[in-house]
Design a protein around this motif. Structure first.
Motif, PDB file in Angstrom:
ATOM      1  N   LEU A  96       0.854  -1.149   0.085  1.00  0.00           N
ATOM      2  CA  LEU A  96       0.213   0.230   0.479  1.00  0.00           C
ATOM      3  C   LEU A  96       1.003   0.993   0.294  1.00  0.00           C
ATOM      4  CD1 LEU A  96      -2.581  -0.610   2.829  1.00  0.00           C
ATOM      5  CD2 LEU A  96      -2.670  -1.627   0.112  1.00  0.00           C
ATOM      6  N   THR A  97       0.104   2.558  -0.629  1.00  0.00           N
ATOM      7  CA  THR A  97       0.222   3.937  -0.328  1.00  0.00           C
ATOM      8  C   THR A  97       0.619   4.273   0.714  1.00  0.00           C
ATOM      9  OG1 THR A  97      -1.074   4.421  -0.721  1.00  0.00           O
ATOM     10  CG2 THR A  97       0.286   4.394  -2.787  1.00  0.00           C
ATOM     11  N   GLN A  98       1.357   5.165   1.473  1.00  0.00           N
ATOM     12  CA  GLN A  98       1.480   5.399   2.834  1.00  0.00           C
ATOM     13  C   GLN A  98       0.521   6.694   3.241  1.00  0.00           C
ATOM     14  OE1 GLN A  98       4.401   8.201   4.170  1.00  0.00           O
ATOM     15  NE2 GLN A  98       6.294   6.873   3.820  1.00  0.00           N
ATOM     16  N   ALA A  99      -0.456   6.850   1.636  1.00  0.00           N
ATOM     17  CA  ALA A  99      -2.374   7.157   2.219  1.00  0.00           C
ATOM     18  C   ALA A  99      -3.155   6.351   1.967  1.00  0.00           C
ATOM     19  CB  ALA A  99      -2.390   8.376   1.220  1.00  0.00           C
ATOM     20  N   ARG A 100      -2.785   5.164   1.649  1.00  0.00           N
ATOM     21  CA  ARG A 100      -3.723   3.912   2.196  1.00  0.00           C
ATOM     22  C   ARG A 100      -3.448   3.094   2.551  1.00  0.00           C
ATOM     23  NH1 ARG A 100      -7.858   4.120  -1.658  1.00  0.00           N
ATOM     24  NH2 ARG A 100      -7.317   4.437  -3.832  1.00  0.00           N
ATOM     25  N   GLY A 101      -2.280   3.265   3.503  1.00  0.00           N
ATOM     26  CA  GLY A 101      -1.704   2.566   4.854  1.00  0.00           C
ATOM     27  C   GLY A 101      -2.480   2.945   6.007  1.00  0.00           C
ATOM     28  N   ILE A 102      -2.138   4.527   6.179  1.00  0.00           N
ATOM     29  CA  ILE A 102      -3.350   5.247   7.062  1.00  0.00           C
ATOM     30  C   ILE A 102      -4.457   5.272   6.821  1.00  0.00           C
ATOM     31  CG2 ILE A 102      -2.936   7.352   7.893  1.00  0.00           C
ATOM     32  CD1 ILE A 102      -0.222   8.381   6.740  1.00  0.00           C
ATOM     33  N   GLU A 103      -4.806   5.167   5.820  1.00  0.00           N
ATOM     34  CA  GLU A 103      -6.356   5.111   5.555  1.00  0.00           C
ATOM     35  C   GLU A 103      -6.854   3.791   5.718  1.00  0.00           C
ATOM     36  OE1 GLU A 103     -10.215   5.562   2.442  1.00  0.00           O
ATOM     37  OE2 GLU A 103      -8.327   4.613   2.169  1.00  0.00           O
ATOM     38  N   LEU A 104      -6.069   1.888   5.819  1.00  0.00           N
ATOM     39  CA  LEU A 104      -6.446   1.502   5.897  1.00  0.00           C
ATOM     40  C   LEU A 104      -6.273   1.276   7.997  1.00  0.00           C
ATOM     41  CD1 LEU A 104      -7.543  -1.888   5.902  1.00  0.00           C
ATOM     42  CD2 LEU A 104      -4.417  -1.790   5.758  1.00  0.00           C
ATOM     43  N   ALA A 105      -5.417   1.830   8.540  1.00  0.00           N
ATOM     44  CA  ALA A 105      -4.968   1.810  10.041  1.00  0.00           C
ATOM     45  C   ALA A 105      -6.536   2.178  10.522  1.00  0.00           C
ATOM     46  CB  ALA A 105      -3.759   2.533  10.572  1.00  0.00           C
ATOM     47  N   ARG A 106      -6.210   3.558  10.727  1.00  0.00           N
ATOM     48  CA  ARG A 106      -8.043   4.576  11.148  1.00  0.00           C
ATOM     49  C   ARG A 106      -9.016   3.681  11.030  1.00  0.00           C
ATOM     50  NH1 ARG A 106      -9.371   9.037   9.073  1.00  0.00           N
ATOM     51  NH2 ARG A 106      -9.832   9.884  11.881  1.00  0.00           N
ATOM     52  N   ASP A 107      -9.192   3.013   9.473  1.00  0.00           N
ATOM     53  CA  ASP A 107     -10.420   2.238  10.102  1.00  0.00           C
ATOM     54  C   ASP A 107     -10.799   1.473  10.748  1.00  0.00           C
ATOM     55  OD1 ASP A 107     -11.730   4.209   7.998  1.00  0.00           O
ATOM     56  OD2 ASP A 107     -10.991   2.364   6.136  1.00  0.00           O
ATOM     57  N   PHE A 108      -8.978   0.664  11.350  1.00  0.00           N
ATOM     58  CA  PHE A 108      -9.330  -0.602  11.601  1.00  0.00           C
ATOM     59  C   PHE A 108      -9.231   0.067  13.196  1.00  0.00           C
ATOM     60  CE2 PHE A 108      -6.757  -3.470  14.339  1.00  0.00           C
ATOM     61  CZ  PHE A 108      -7.312  -4.503  14.611  1.00  0.00           C
ATOM     62  N   VAL A 109      -8.778   1.231  13.627  1.00  0.00           N
ATOM     63  CA  VAL A 109      -8.926   1.412  14.880  1.00  0.00           C
ATOM     64  C   VAL A 109      -9.878   2.082  15.524  1.00  0.00           C
ATOM     65  CG1 VAL A 109      -8.079   3.313  16.434  1.00  0.00           C
ATOM     66  CG2 VAL A 109      -5.990   1.891  14.925  1.00  0.00           C
ATOM     67  N   ARG A 110     -10.834   2.846  14.205  1.00  0.00           N
ATOM     68  CA  ARG A 110     -11.642   3.268  14.884  1.00  0.00           C
ATOM     69  C   ARG A 110     -13.043   2.363  14.558  1.00  0.00           C
ATOM     70  NH1 ARG A 110     -13.796   7.472  15.882  1.00  0.00           N
ATOM     71  NH2 ARG A 110     -12.668   9.170  14.581  1.00  0.00           N
ATOM     72  N   GLY A 111     -12.668   1.035  13.836  1.00  0.00           N
ATOM     73  CA  GLY A 111     -13.755  -0.094  14.250  1.00  0.00           C
ATOM     74  C   GLY A 111     -13.586  -0.980  15.569  1.00  0.00           C
ATOM     75  N   GLU A 112     -13.062  -1.681  16.165  1.00  0.00           N
ATOM     76  CA  GLU A 112     -12.147  -2.591  16.712  1.00  0.00           C
ATOM     77  C   GLU A 112     -11.785  -1.513  18.213  1.00  0.00           C
ATOM     78  OE1 GLU A 112     -13.039  -5.054  16.100  1.00  0.00           O
ATOM     79  OE2 GLU A 112     -13.237  -4.824  14.370  1.00  0.00           O
ATOM     80  N   PHE A 113     -11.596  -0.325  18.243  1.00  0.00           N
ATOM     81  CA  PHE A 113     -11.311  -0.165  19.773  1.00  0.00           C
ATOM     82  C   PHE A 113     -12.033   1.282  19.795  1.00  0.00           C
ATOM     83  CE2 PHE A 113      -7.362  -1.384  17.047  1.00  0.00           C
ATOM     84  CZ  PHE A 113      -7.654  -2.926  18.087  1.00  0.00           C
ATOM     85  N   VAL A 114     -12.057   1.849  19.351  1.00  0.00           N
ATOM     86  CA  VAL A 114     -12.785   3.383  19.383  1.00  0.00           C
ATOM     87  C   VAL A 114     -14.289   3.547  19.560  1.00  0.00           C
ATOM     88  CG1 VAL A 114     -13.251   5.810  18.698  1.00  0.00           C
ATOM     89  CG2 VAL A 114     -10.837   5.184  18.649  1.00  0.00           C
ATOM     90  N   ASP A 115     -14.795   2.272  18.297  1.00  0.00           N
ATOM     91  CA  ASP A 115     -16.347   2.693  17.853  1.00  0.00           C
ATOM     92  C   ASP A 115     -16.643   2.001  20.012  1.00  0.00           C
ATOM     93  OD1 ASP A 115     -17.112   4.235  16.275  1.00  0.00           O
ATOM     94  OD2 ASP A 115     -17.011   1.811  15.115  1.00  0.00           O
ATOM     95  N   ARG A 116     -15.607   0.428  20.326  1.00  0.00           N
ATOM     96  CA  ARG A 116     -16.195   0.631  21.887  1.00  0.00           C
ATOM     97  C   ARG A 116     -15.633   0.910  22.744  1.00  0.00           C
ATOM     98  NH1 ARG A 116     -16.082  -4.860  20.501  1.00  0.00           N
ATOM     99  NH2 ARG A 116     -15.503  -6.029  18.530  1.00  0.00           N
TER     100      ARG A 116
END
Length: 222
Positions: A96-116
């Motif tokens: 992945l590009t840096q931008a895509r990698g950051i986007e993926l990390a943010r989506d995972f963190v939002r869905g599995e941690f922040v939303d909890r």
């Protein structure tokens, strides 16, 4: 080749750790530790390409400031052996590009941690390995207590024992593989990761004999 890695650990005083120092190192910044009356300066650290504190809906906005957040955690936890934060570290697909990698990390963190209900201090590192290839990965420091919703000034509620369960860690491991593979497929990238052990995947590897550098040189000369 995409590599699977996700590791979870607890940052605590029992091992001599400081939440403020840990956050400063992972974010590559300088933070003042009020409890210890000292500063932790890692602003010269290279490779940090993204850094942010992600808040659940009911969290005080003041905690979007990393220094304020972790100093408040340190102040609230009074035990000498207190568990201060949970860290989840995971490798990002290097395809992945840096931008895509950051986007993926943010989506995972939002869905599995922040939303909890966890506050997540996310830092993405884009290091370069000895082989000259990128080694992108993310460090996520997570609060271990609920955010108080009863107007309590300190903003913290009880610790959530469910977040410590082995089943929860296994869910995170599986969900990260699923999300990463979904994103790779969407981008038509021919690479996948698997959270299962080699044995569970049916992959048998022959044990390899490790030869140290001096012994290897002798073997070559001989």
């Amino acid at each position: 080749m995409a590599i699977y890695h996700l590791h979870v650990k607890v940052i605590g005083r029992k091992s001599g750790s400081s939440a403020v120092a840990s956050a400063a190192y992972r974010s590559g910044s300088r933070l003042r530790d009020e409890r210890l009356d000292s500063s932790h300066d890692f602003s010269a650290k290279r490779g940090v390409v993204h850094s942010e504190v992600m808040l659940p809906e009911n969290a005080p906005q003041a905690w979007s400031d990393r220094e304020r957040l972790w100093n408040d955690v340190e102040a609230f936890e009074v035990r000498k052996d207190a568990q201060l934060a949970r860290e989840v570290e995971f490798a990002l697909p290097r395809e992945l590009t840096q931008a895509r990698g950051i986007e993926l990390a943010r989506d995972f963190v939002r869905g599995e941690f922040v939303d909890r209900g966890m506050i997540a201090d996310l830092n993405v590192h884009w290091d370069i390995g000895e082989d000259g290839m990128p080694k992108p990965h993310a460090h996520v420091m997570l609060t271990m207590r609920q955010v108080s919703v009863n107007g309590d000034e300190n903003g913290f509620g009880p610790k959530v024992r469910e977040w410590n369960r082995t089943e929860m860690v296994e869910r995170w491991r599986e969900r990260w593989a699923e999300l990463a593979n979904e994103r790779l497929a969407e981008l038509d990238i021919d690479a996948r990761i698997d959270h299962r052990s080699l044995e569970a995947q049916g992959i048998a590897l022959e044990p390899q004999t490790q030869i140290g550098a001096p012994a290897k040189r002798i073997e070559i000369r001989g």
